[in-house]
Design a protein around this motif. Sequence first.
Motif, PDB file in Angstrom:
ATOM      1  N   ASP A   1     -67.840  43.831  90.004  1.00 56.77           N
ATOM      2  CA  ASP A   1     -66.357  43.813  89.649  1.00 56.77           C
ATOM      3  C   ASP A   1     -66.017  42.943  88.431  1.00 56.77           C
ATOM      4  O   ASP A   1     -65.149  43.218  87.608  1.00 56.77           O
ATOM      5  N   VAL A   2     -66.993  41.901  88.616  1.00 55.71           N
ATOM      6  CA  VAL A   2     -66.159  40.694  87.622  1.00 55.71           C
ATOM      7  C   VAL A   2     -67.637  39.982  87.103  1.00 55.71           C
ATOM      8  O   VAL A   2     -68.775  39.946  88.009  1.00 55.71           O
ATOM      9  N   VAL A   3     -67.750  39.688  86.029  1.00 54.65           N
ATOM     10  CA  VAL A   3     -68.871  38.873  85.498  1.00 54.65           C
ATOM     11  C   VAL A   3     -68.237  37.509  84.748  1.00 54.65           C
ATOM     12  O   VAL A   3     -67.412  37.745  83.891  1.00 54.65           O
TER      13      VAL A   3
ATOM     14  N   ALA B   1     -63.120  32.194  98.615  1.00 55.20           N
ATOM     15  CA  ALA B   1     -62.349  33.210  98.361  1.00 55.20           C
ATOM     16  C   ALA B   1     -62.712  34.387  98.778  1.00 55.20           C
ATOM     17  O   ALA B   1     -61.945  35.622  98.722  1.00 55.20           O
ATOM     18  N   GLY B   2     -64.050  34.560  99.522  1.00 59.39           N
ATOM     19  CA  GLY B   2     -64.601  35.665 100.290  1.00 59.39           C
ATOM     20  C   GLY B   2     -65.260  36.823  99.394  1.00 59.39           C
ATOM     21  O   GLY B   2     -65.421  37.819  99.734  1.00 59.39           O
ATOM     22  N   LEU B   3     -65.736  36.109  98.327  1.00 61.24           N
ATOM     23  CA  LEU B   3     -66.560  37.120  97.280  1.00 61.24           C
ATOM     24  C   LEU B   3     -67.984  37.221  97.576  1.00 61.24           C
ATOM     25  O   LEU B   3     -68.505  36.300  98.491  1.00 61.24           O
ATOM     26  N   GLU B   4     -68.431  38.356  97.102  1.00 60.90           N
ATOM     27  CA  GLU B   4     -69.992  38.419  97.138  1.00 60.90           C
ATOM     28  C   GLU B   4     -70.362  38.204  95.993  1.00 60.90           C
ATOM     29  O   GLU B   4     -69.877  38.343  94.870  1.00 60.90           O
ATOM     30  N   LEU B   5     -71.467  37.099  96.020  1.00 63.50           N
ATOM     31  CA  LEU B   5     -71.698  36.359  94.832  1.00 63.50           C
ATOM     32  C   LEU B   5     -73.025  36.451  94.322  1.00 63.50           C
ATOM     33  O   LEU B   5     -74.111  36.504  95.313  1.00 63.50           O
ATOM     34  N   TRP B   6     -73.281  36.749  93.214  1.00 62.88           N
ATOM     35  CA  TRP B   6     -74.842  36.582  92.747  1.00 62.88           C
ATOM     36  C   TRP B   6     -74.843  35.557  91.439  1.00 62.88           C
ATOM     37  O   TRP B   6     -73.883  35.420  90.945  1.00 62.88           O
ATOM     38  N   GLY B   7     -75.944  34.778  91.319  1.00 61.90           N
ATOM     39  CA  GLY B   7     -76.064  33.812  90.227  1.00 61.90           C
ATOM     40  C   GLY B   7     -77.345  33.707  89.574  1.00 61.90           C
ATOM     41  O   GLY B   7     -78.265  33.736  89.879  1.00 61.90           O
TER      42      GLY B   7
ATOM     43  N   LEU C   1     -71.380  45.412  84.244  1.00 64.28           N
ATOM     44  CA  LEU C   1     -69.973  45.586  84.692  1.00 64.28           C
ATOM     45  C   LEU C   1     -69.867  47.004  85.410  1.00 64.28           C
ATOM     46  O   LEU C   1     -70.565  48.146  84.685  1.00 64.28           O
ATOM     47  N   LYS C   2     -69.129  47.281  86.311  1.00 65.17           N
ATOM     48  CA  LYS C   2     -68.730  48.644  86.973  1.00 65.17           C
ATOM     49  C   LYS C   2     -67.658  49.080  85.883  1.00 65.17           C
ATOM     50  O   LYS C   2     -67.141  48.438  84.919  1.00 65.17           O
ATOM     51  N   ARG C   3     -67.272  50.303  85.999  1.00 60.01           N
ATOM     52  CA  ARG C   3     -66.158  51.181  85.368  1.00 60.01           C
ATOM     53  C   ARG C   3     -65.003  50.325  85.730  1.00 60.01           C
ATOM     54  O   ARG C   3     -64.808  50.099  87.008  1.00 60.01           O
ATOM     55  N   GLY C   4     -63.969  49.882  84.945  1.00 62.49           N
ATOM     56  CA  GLY C   4     -63.189  49.149  85.236  1.00 62.49           C
ATOM     57  C   GLY C   4     -63.169  47.657  85.539  1.00 62.49           C
ATOM     58  O   GLY C   4     -62.552  46.857  85.938  1.00 62.49           O
ATOM     59  N   GLY C   5     -64.468  47.292  85.345  1.00 61.58           N
ATOM     60  CA  GLY C   5     -64.764  45.740  85.653  1.00 61.58           C
ATOM     61  C   GLY C   5     -64.350  44.706  84.650  1.00 61.58           C
ATOM     62  O   GLY C   5     -63.890  45.269  83.406  1.00 61.58           O
ATOM     63  N   LEU C   6     -64.372  43.627  84.674  1.00 57.66           N
ATOM     64  CA  LEU C   6     -63.869  42.543  83.924  1.00 57.66           C
ATOM     65  C   LEU C   6     -65.011  41.539  83.802  1.00 57.66           C
ATOM     66  O   LEU C   6     -65.488  40.890  84.522  1.00 57.66           O
ATOM     67  N   LEU C   7     -65.160  41.225  82.410  1.00 59.74           N
ATOM     68  CA  LEU C   7     -65.889  40.176  81.774  1.00 59.74           C
ATOM     69  C   LEU C   7     -65.109  39.110  81.432  1.00 59.74           C
ATOM     70  O   LEU C   7     -64.008  38.997  80.689  1.00 59.74           O
ATOM     71  N   CYS C   8     -65.285  37.877  82.031  1.00 58.45           N
ATOM     72  CA  CYS C   8     -64.647  36.688  81.727  1.00 58.45           C
ATOM     73  C   CYS C   8     -65.351  35.795  80.969  1.00 58.45           C
ATOM     74  O   CYS C   8     -66.503  35.106  81.554  1.00 58.45           O
ATOM     75  N   ALA C   9     -65.283  35.599  79.835  1.00 53.89           N
ATOM     76  CA  ALA C   9     -65.994  34.875  79.041  1.00 53.89           C
ATOM     77  C   ALA C   9     -65.267  33.523  78.761  1.00 53.89           C
ATOM     78  O   ALA C   9     -64.123  33.570  78.411  1.00 53.89           O
TER      79      ALA C   9
ATOM     80  N   PRO D   1     -60.821  39.324  98.167  1.00 45.92           N
ATOM     81  CA  PRO D   1     -62.030  39.298  98.966  1.00 45.92           C
ATOM     82  C   PRO D   1     -62.952  40.472  99.010  1.00 45.92           C
ATOM     83  O   PRO D   1     -62.383  41.705  98.762  1.00 45.92           O
ATOM     84  N   GLY D   2     -64.199  40.432  99.090  1.00 51.49           N
ATOM     85  CA  GLY D   2     -65.069  41.431  99.040  1.00 51.49           C
ATOM     86  C   GLY D   2     -65.484  41.948  97.576  1.00 51.49           C
ATOM     87  O   GLY D   2     -66.321  42.810  97.504  1.00 51.49           O
ATOM     88  N   GLN D   3     -65.072  41.409  96.440  1.00 50.92           N
ATOM     89  CA  GLN D   3     -65.441  41.870  95.275  1.00 50.92           C
ATOM     90  C   GLN D   3     -66.843  41.203  95.010  1.00 50.92           C
ATOM     91  O   GLN D   3     -67.288  39.993  95.495  1.00 50.92           O
ATOM     92  N   ARG D   4     -67.547  42.000  93.961  1.00 57.68           N
ATOM     93  CA  ARG D   4     -69.054  41.481  93.625  1.00 57.68           C
ATOM     94  C   ARG D   4     -68.795  41.206  92.402  1.00 57.68           C
ATOM     95  O   ARG D   4     -68.388  41.447  91.318  1.00 57.68           O
ATOM     96  N   VAL D   5     -69.226  39.560  92.458  1.00 57.67           N
ATOM     97  CA  VAL D   5     -69.176  39.048  91.402  1.00 57.67           C
ATOM     98  C   VAL D   5     -70.437  38.276  90.789  1.00 57.67           C
ATOM     99  O   VAL D   5     -71.195  38.182  91.621  1.00 57.67           O
ATOM    100  N   LEU D   6     -70.678  38.290  89.589  1.00 59.66           N
ATOM    101  CA  LEU D   6     -71.978  37.619  88.888  1.00 59.66           C
ATOM    102  C   LEU D   6     -71.489  36.458  88.090  1.00 59.66           C
ATOM    103  O   LEU D   6     -70.648  36.562  87.138  1.00 59.66           O
ATOM    104  N   VAL D   7     -72.206  35.393  88.425  1.00 53.46           N
ATOM    105  CA  VAL D   7     -72.053  34.265  87.722  1.00 53.46           C
ATOM    106  C   VAL D   7     -73.295  33.710  86.928  1.00 53.46           C
ATOM    107  O   VAL D   7     -74.430  33.672  87.566  1.00 53.46           O
TER     108      VAL D   7
END
Length: 350
Positions: free
Chosen positions: A210-212, A170-176, A228-236, A146-152
Amino acid sequence: MGELRNRVVQVRCFGDPDVLEVVAAPLPTAGRGEVRVRVLASSIVYTDVVIRRHLYPQTITLKPPFVLGYDVVGEIDQLGPNVADFKPGDRVADMTVVGSNATYRTLRAENATRVPPGVDAAEAAALILSWTTAYQLLHRAAHVKPGQRVLVHGAAGAVGQALLTLGRMAGLELWGTARGDHAALVRELGGTPIDYQREDFTKIVPGGFDVVFDGIGEDGCRRSLAALKRGGLLCAYGYTAGVQARRNLFSILTWTARLYVLGWLPGGKRVYFYSINLMRARHPAWFREDLARLFELLAARAIRPRVAERISFAEVAEAHRRLEAGGLEGKIVLCPDLPSRDQRERGLTA
């Protein structure tokens, strides 16, 4: 009851939608450990387009003619030997990759997931690939908090809509990212819309995401990594840009392999390449658990996948053309019992 007949959507040869044909086929018989189902619904998904054009690694060894159909919701009408957990009349679902755009097909009983009573078959079918992919991306691959910033990316598409809906839960902050005319849909689903044709998503969030989640693969995912931020995750998890650009399979496989070997990048950024088939092969129980969980949410009306249209066999080739054209905000679902569009317009039944 009349004689049972089977029809299937067959790929005559690899190519454009014109290679699809609806043909009569032998009625399958449930073997040991199998059930036969009368198909109630089977989605027409973009991956079918990729398979039809011989660009899908998981089906690279298939040679035409073969039957399309990535998922199925059906009613059991025959049990094979050594099947004890089901009975005729039970409704079940499975992700089959091919073979389910049909009137009847067989399934391994151990792979089938029960569909709750009262759930709409077309909506259930719409969950199987897209929503299970989204659920596993969020909770099995990214382990979001919860609270993570996520790009879709592709937020108006089937997986994108599911990611936004489940991500909001899931309580995420979302951009699309989406076309400008899909901004209202992205907002409705809980995301902040980004018009990818006019806005630079790499500069939207100070410090980065945090996650893309990227199912497009544009420019080799370089801009997604930059967002991504430092330490961020790209899910391809896909490469629709390569398919739309009509690249060949070798270039797509090279792109996929590159993401596999990237792993860790400067700044602690990470890449995870997700394949629903690979994860299912490694953790078959997860797939059944996750799909059953989604069916529970559907039965409770906590989620509701969008069905753009229910179609008959006669409309499958047209559905493929619409998928390739883009712009759909819901899933097209083949319902074998549905009369053709002409019959429906004339008020006739099948």
